[in-house]
Structure formats: C-alpha cells, structure tokens
Design an enzyme around this catalytic site. Sequence first.
Site, PDB file in Angstrom:
ATOM      1  N   LYS A 150       0.846  -1.203   0.000  1.00 29.80           N
ATOM      2  CA  LYS A 150       0.000   0.000   0.000  1.00 29.80           C
ATOM      3  C   LYS A 150       0.878   1.249   0.000  1.00 29.80           C
ATOM      4  O   LYS A 150       0.631   2.185  -0.759  1.00 29.80           O
ATOM      5  CB  LYS A 150      -0.940  -0.017   1.222  1.00 29.80           C
ATOM      6  CG  LYS A 150      -2.092  -0.986   1.053  1.00 29.80           C
ATOM      7  CD  LYS A 150      -2.907  -1.211   2.311  1.00 29.80           C
ATOM      8  CE  LYS A 150      -3.937  -2.309   2.042  1.00 29.80           C
ATOM      9  NZ  LYS A 150      -4.682  -2.746   3.229  1.00 29.80           N
TER      10      LYS A 150
ATOM     11  N   ASP B 226     -11.427   2.800   3.604  1.00 34.75           N
ATOM     12  CA  ASP B 226     -11.836   1.398   3.552  1.00 34.75           C
ATOM     13  C   ASP B 226     -13.361   1.270   3.563  1.00 34.75           C
ATOM     14  O   ASP B 226     -13.891   0.166   3.439  1.00 34.75           O
ATOM     15  CB  ASP B 226     -11.279   0.647   4.782  1.00 34.75           C
ATOM     16  CG  ASP B 226     -10.229  -0.384   4.404  1.00 34.75           C
ATOM     17  OD1 ASP B 226     -10.077  -0.647   3.196  1.00 34.75           O
ATOM     18  OD2 ASP B 226      -9.575  -0.922   5.316  1.00 34.75           O
TER      19      ASP B 226
ATOM     20  N   GLN C 117      -4.913  -1.248   9.396  1.00 33.21           N
ATOM     21  CA  GLN C 117      -4.882  -2.598   8.837  1.00 33.21           C
ATOM     22  C   GLN C 117      -5.467  -3.589   9.849  1.00 33.21           C
ATOM     23  O   GLN C 117      -5.020  -3.642  10.995  1.00 33.21           O
ATOM     24  CB  GLN C 117      -3.424  -2.972   8.499  1.00 33.21           C
ATOM     25  CG  GLN C 117      -3.259  -4.303   7.817  1.00 33.21           C
ATOM     26  CD  GLN C 117      -3.796  -4.321   6.391  1.00 33.21           C
ATOM     27  OE1 GLN C 117      -3.600  -3.384   5.619  1.00 33.21           O
ATOM     28  NE2 GLN C 117      -4.493  -5.387   6.042  1.00 33.21           N
TER      29      GLN C 117
END
Length: 297
Positions: free
Chosen positions: A55, A122, A99
């Site tokens: 990422k 997200d 994460q």
Amino acid sequence: MTQATIIDGKAFAADLRAKVAQEVAALKAEHGITPGLAVVLVGEDPASQVYVRSKGQQTQEAGMYSETHRLPAETTQDDLLALVAKLNADPKIHGVLVQFPVPPHISQADVVAALSPDKDVDGLTVTNAGRLASGLPALTPCTPLGCMLLLKDVVDDLKGKNAVVIGRSNLMGKPMAQLLLAADCTVTIAHSRSQDLPGIVRQADIVVAAVGRAEMVKADWIKPGAVVIDVGITRFPARDPEAAAAGKTRLVGDVAFDEAKAVAGAITPVPGGVGPMTIACLLANTLTAAKRLSGIA
Ligand code: NAP
C-alpha cells in the site's frame, strides 16, 4: 469445450493505478493538493506486513503522500485511538486506514467508530455503509468496489441479472450486494446458514464468492456462461518443498478454478484477479476523499 474468459485483474488494476496517477498529477498542478494516505499497522502479522508495504509503495508510485505507522503489538487501544484522532485532524492526510486484524485486546469496532467518515478510505464506518445503502455518495470498501469495476468491464448490461454473493461480512459481502443492487441486479446474499448453497448458486448469472474456504464452489454449482468473481484467499504452503520450508505460501480461491473455467463465461483467477484491484481502489478512494475534503468533487 469452450473455456471461460480469464479476467485479468492485474492488468485492469495497473490501468486504474495509471488513471489515478494522472488525476493526482492534475490535482497537484491545478489545485496544489497532494492526496495523502496514512496506513496504521499494529503488530507483526506477516500477511498484513506485506499488504501494508504494498500500500505504501503503490501510494507513492501514484504520486501521493504516504505515511506508514508501525506500532508494536502491545500498543493500547487508547494510544491507537489517539493516533487515529491525530490523523483525522491532519490536513496532509485524506485517507486513514488501520490494517485489520488488530491484536485481540483492541476492539475493531471501536477503531472503525473513531475514523472520520470523510477519511475512511476502507468504507467501513457506519456513515459510509449507510450512505452506500441509501444511494448517497460514499467511500465504498475497496475490494467490492474492485469486483464491481471488473464486472462492469466484462458484463455488457448488469440490469436484471441474478447475482449471488456468498458471504455477508461488512467488509465484503454486504457492500458487494449493495453495489450489485445499485446496478439493478436481483441480489441474493448467501452465508454459512444458507440451505442448498449449490442450488442457490446455480441460479446466478453472476457469482461473487467471498468466504475463505478453498475451492468450495465447484463447477457443477455454476450456471453455464455465468461470470464468477472469486474474492476468497486461503494460504497453503508452497508446492515446492524447499520454498515451503522457507515459509513461502500459495494462494487458493473459493472457487475450484480449473474445473469452473470449463463452465463459466468469465472468471477471475487467484492470484491475479480481485487481489490487485483492492489496492488500486484504495488509491482511487484516497483521491476521491482528497477531492471531497478539498471541496473539488
Ligand atoms: P469473513 O468476515 O470471514 O466472512 C466470511 C463469510 O463467509 C461469512 O459471511 C460466512 O457466513 C460465510 N461462510 C463461511 N462458511 C460458509 C459456508 N460453508 N457456506 C457459505 N458461506 C460461508 O471474511 P471476509 O472478510 O468477508 O473475506 C472473505 C474472503 O475474501 C477471505 O478469504 C478473505 O481473505 C478474502 N478477501 C480478499 C480480499 C482481496 O483483496 N482479494 C479482500 C478482502 C477479503 P456467516 O456470516 O454465516 O458466518
């Protein structure tokens, strides 16, 4: 026997990343804004470390500002929430991603609730889930968004198609179903308590499998010509014993790919299908968040 079109998610994702990079360059040139993404990793889960590294790299390659915060596994929830609050308030940062999974002493729900919905790239906050379900502009979870882009590319007209989503997580199954519904599909969501799953899947023009059970979906579950999107990832030791001994793994999807490709009209492989789309969509979401936060879109 005809074989399915193999959907090349890797190539599609590369195109998407290039388009995002172009838009980032234009945003910088025309408005002096550099989209910024902060990724937070707590602990040392090996798969998460790989994802976080990719990422960061891909964010920089797209011309964006990237920050990675690696915190020790024993970080307290209060300290993590304090970092999230700091990033929520930081004008350089337009996307904040924690994460998952986080260590068990931290509540994932509390972390999600602490994210600013405007920076929730997200798409996990209740605000973004509600906006998606209400047909309002939302930040949409990256993996379902990636699946949808692949589907729109391969299916001429989604209207009225029977779509079956296997899995009902907040991250994947539910937003996937919302996106398919918004595209005028007739949507069924199946899960671990569904009865006669093979029979349900056989009705589908579009199958999205997001379960995490290797090769669960067999060829004889698939309607001939159906489009099959395989989200599932299960890790097994690499076939080569030396590689396996060195800790190398291989990824297997939820669909029995070799037999299914003889029945489906189009199918995503694992790896190389949905996986690469997830980070590409994360970059696209960060760009969207930067534009909206700056009042440009
Ligand atoms: P999850 O939260 O574990 O959800 C799995 C879903 O599968 C649940 O809704 C569960 O039903 C359902 N399920 C479990 N066993 C089943 C069965 N025998 N029959 C039918 N449904 C069953 O997982 P997730 O986060 O949604 O992820 C799903 C898979 O996608 C995982 O393999 C994950 O690694 C992968 N994934 C890949 C990407 C990518 O970038 N490619 C991104 C995200 C996720 P219940 O709700 O009834 O328990």
